[in-house]
Motif scaffolding. Structure first.
Motif, mmCIF file in Angstrom:
data_model
loop_
_atom_site.group_PDB
_atom_site.id
_atom_site.type_symbol
_atom_site.label_atom_id
_atom_site.label_comp_id
_atom_site.label_asym_id
_atom_site.label_seq_id
_atom_site.Cartn_x
_atom_site.Cartn_y
_atom_site.Cartn_z
ATOM 1 N N SER A 1 5.380 -1.241 1.529
ATOM 2 C CA SER A 1 3.886 -1.873 1.177
ATOM 3 C C SER A 1 4.188 -3.155 0.270
ATOM 4 N N ILE A 2 3.220 -4.027 0.433
ATOM 5 C CA ILE A 2 3.175 -5.140 -0.302
ATOM 6 C C ILE A 2 1.960 -5.081 -1.099
ATOM 7 N N ASP A 3 2.108 -5.631 -2.666
ATOM 8 C CA ASP A 3 1.151 -5.491 -3.414
ATOM 9 C C ASP A 3 0.237 -6.645 -2.987
ATOM 10 N N ALA A 4 -0.977 -6.413 -3.685
ATOM 11 C CA ALA A 4 -2.233 -7.448 -3.422
ATOM 12 C C ALA A 4 -1.770 -8.781 -3.491
ATOM 13 N N ILE A 5 -2.287 -9.776 -2.293
ATOM 14 C CA ILE A 5 -2.040 -10.757 -1.875
ATOM 15 C C ILE A 5 -3.252 -11.953 -1.986
ATOM 16 N N SER A 6 -3.374 -12.704 -2.848
ATOM 17 C CA SER A 6 -4.519 -13.515 -3.262
ATOM 18 C C SER A 6 -5.015 -14.448 -1.999
ATOM 19 N N TRP A 7 -6.172 -14.806 -1.935
ATOM 20 C CA TRP A 7 -6.511 -15.701 -0.822
ATOM 21 C C TRP A 7 -5.780 -16.745 -0.851
ATOM 22 N N TYR B 1 -7.631 0.821 3.048
ATOM 23 C CA TYR B 1 -6.022 0.854 3.347
ATOM 24 C C TYR B 1 -5.350 0.294 2.263
ATOM 25 N N GLY B 2 -3.839 0.834 1.917
ATOM 26 C CA GLY B 2 -3.183 0.182 1.037
ATOM 27 C C GLY B 2 -1.891 1.019 0.916
ATOM 28 N N ALA B 3 -1.029 0.866 -0.007
ATOM 29 C CA ALA B 3 0.220 1.569 0.032
ATOM 30 C C ALA B 3 0.348 3.002 0.016
ATOM 31 N N TRP B 4 -0.903 3.693 -0.030
ATOM 32 C CA TRP B 4 -1.211 4.917 -0.067
ATOM 33 C C TRP B 4 -1.261 5.413 1.394
ATOM 34 N N SER B 5 -1.506 4.546 2.189
ATOM 35 C CA SER B 5 -1.587 4.881 3.873
ATOM 36 C C SER B 5 -0.699 5.130 4.502
ATOM 37 N N SER B 6 -0.668 5.895 5.590
ATOM 38 C CA SER B 6 0.635 6.127 6.554
ATOM 39 C C SER B 6 0.609 5.069 7.550
ATOM 40 N N THR B 7 -0.257 4.228 7.786
ATOM 41 C CA THR B 7 0.018 3.004 8.755
ATOM 42 C C THR B 7 -0.930 1.814 8.135
ATOM 43 N N THR B 8 -0.500 1.053 8.909
ATOM 44 C CA THR B 8 -1.408 -0.393 8.609
ATOM 45 C C THR B 8 -2.834 -0.277 8.757
ATOM 46 N N GLY B 9 -3.754 -0.866 8.329
ATOM 47 C CA GLY B 9 -5.222 -1.168 8.596
ATOM 48 C C GLY B 9 -5.883 -2.002 7.988
ATOM 49 N N HIS B 10 -7.145 -1.863 8.332
ATOM 50 C CA HIS B 10 -8.314 -2.846 7.647
ATOM 51 C C HIS B 10 -8.467 -2.350 6.308
#
Length: 378
Positions: free
Chosen positions: A296-302, A225-234
């Motif tokens: 959407s939000i860009d990648a978030i580090s641990w 899942y990511g910015a390209w997805s239509s919903t949130t997800g894992h």
């Protein structure tokens, strides 16, 4: 009679898998500056070999080398002043058993299709790879061609049907180069590939032939899942949740089992992300899971995810079907992987006798906390 590939395979795996660990452990590390945002990256701060915690890590992939002028391999930030050679030297002095590999490619990296389609450019590429290995004292090469042949949807790089055959030819010629180099240096060199966690790749490419040449295939089992997805997800769930609305859902388990049909289990490495993905303006139902969003939000580090958890604003939830955690504050949803999720992946790798686990990527967890945790479970 054994071929040179069979001999290398037997030599490499007899030495590597005689170790006491159940699986091998690796991680990528970036060559561009540290940080998640453009502002952070613009500060130009690079990692230092002295700062990395790589105890009991088998392989460190330097990401990425790129292709230009048809066959030349270069690392952009080295040309901008990052002293990678010095940092690699420090790492190899500190961690005597560590394999440091140059990874060529990455998302949007152009040049593979044209190079692999031309015998002259392939030969030059192999020669350039050999020179880089010797110059940096690398222990092999990792091909992150994303992707040969390509899926039915459009890629940002050139592809052609001939990639299917040329991909295999390129890997054979790289193996020949590494085997010849081994005869000179007495070292065993690693050849690996990164592959997507998607069925189309096995349909369009000769993964059986690839698996006979390379030491391992690293499944990029994240970014479902990511910015390209239509919903949130894992974005890195181990198992499929039947309630997942995206094409019926996808999971690492499904991807691995596709590859297990055609690849020896010991050659398969599972990828784990040290970053999360997020969305804002999420509909406040089902704790934000599988819900529409506004942004959407860009990648978030641990490292940053830990801060969000510790400040108490977000509540952590656990999808026990998918074996995946997520955060939600009523508006913002974050999918990520933590130690509990890693436990299930580790058990899975052991159960199916897979070759290893690798992480993308170290700079998202600069204290090496998650990498050390995985290592402690071997």
């Amino acid at each position: 009679m054994f071929s040179i590939y069979d001999i290398f395979y037997l030599t490499f795996f007899n030495s590597s898998f005689s170790r006491s660990e159940d699986f091998l452990l690796g991680t990528y590390i970036r060559t561009w500056p540290l940080g998640d945002t453009e502002e952070e990256i613009s500060k130009g701060i690079y990692w230092k070999g002295d700062d990395l915690n790589l105890k009991r890590v088998y392989k460190l992939n330097i990401a990425f080398g790129l292709i230009r002028n048809g066959s030349e391999i270069f690392i952009p930030d080295v040309e901008l002043g990052f002293d990678l050679k010095s940092e690699v030297k420090k790492l190899k002095e500190k961690y005597k058993d560590l394999k440091v590999i140059i990874s060529v490619g990455g998302w949007g990296a152009e040049g593979f299709s044209d190079m692999a389609n031309d015998p002259k450019l392939r030969a030059e590429f192999c020669a350039n790879a050999k020179k880089m290995i010797l110059d940096y004292d690398f222990d092999g090469i990792d091909i992150d061609w994303e992707y040969p042949v390509g899926p039915d949807w459009e890629l940002p790089i050139k592809t052609r049907p001939e990639d299917r055959e040329n991909y295999v030819i390129l890997l054979k010629e790289l193996r020949d180069m590494l085997s010849n180099l081994s005869e000179i240096t007495g070292k065993n060199y690693v050849l690996s590939v990164a592959v997507p966690a998607s069925p189309w790749f096995l349909q369009k490419n000769d993964v059986v032939a690839v698996s006979k040449i390379v030491d391992h295939l690293k499944i990029m089992s994240y970014d479902y899942y990511g910015a390209w997805s239509s919903t949130t997800g894992h974005h890195a769930n181990l198992y499929n949740n039947p309630k997942d609305p995206a094409w019926g859902g996808w999971s690492t388990d499904q991807a691995v089992k596709l590859y297990l049909n055609v690849v020896p289990s010991e050659k398969i490495w599972v990828g784990v992300p040290f970053y999360g993905r997020g969305w804002k303006g999420v509909k406040n139902e089902n704790n934000g899971l599988f819900q529409p969003y506004e942004e959407s939000i860009d990648a978030i580090s641990w490292d940053k995810i830990k801060e969000l958890i510790n400040n108490g604003k977000f509540k952590r939830y656990w999808d026990d079907v998918a074996k995946a955690p997520y955060l939600f504050d009523g508006d913002t949803f974050i999918t990520y992987m933590d130690k509990e999720a890693l436990d299930y992946v580790i058990d899975y790798v052991k159960r199916y006798k897979l070759g290893g686990i690798f992480a993308w990527e170290y700079a998202h967890d600069m204290k090496g906390e998650l990498l050390e945790y995985i290592s402690s479970k071997r």
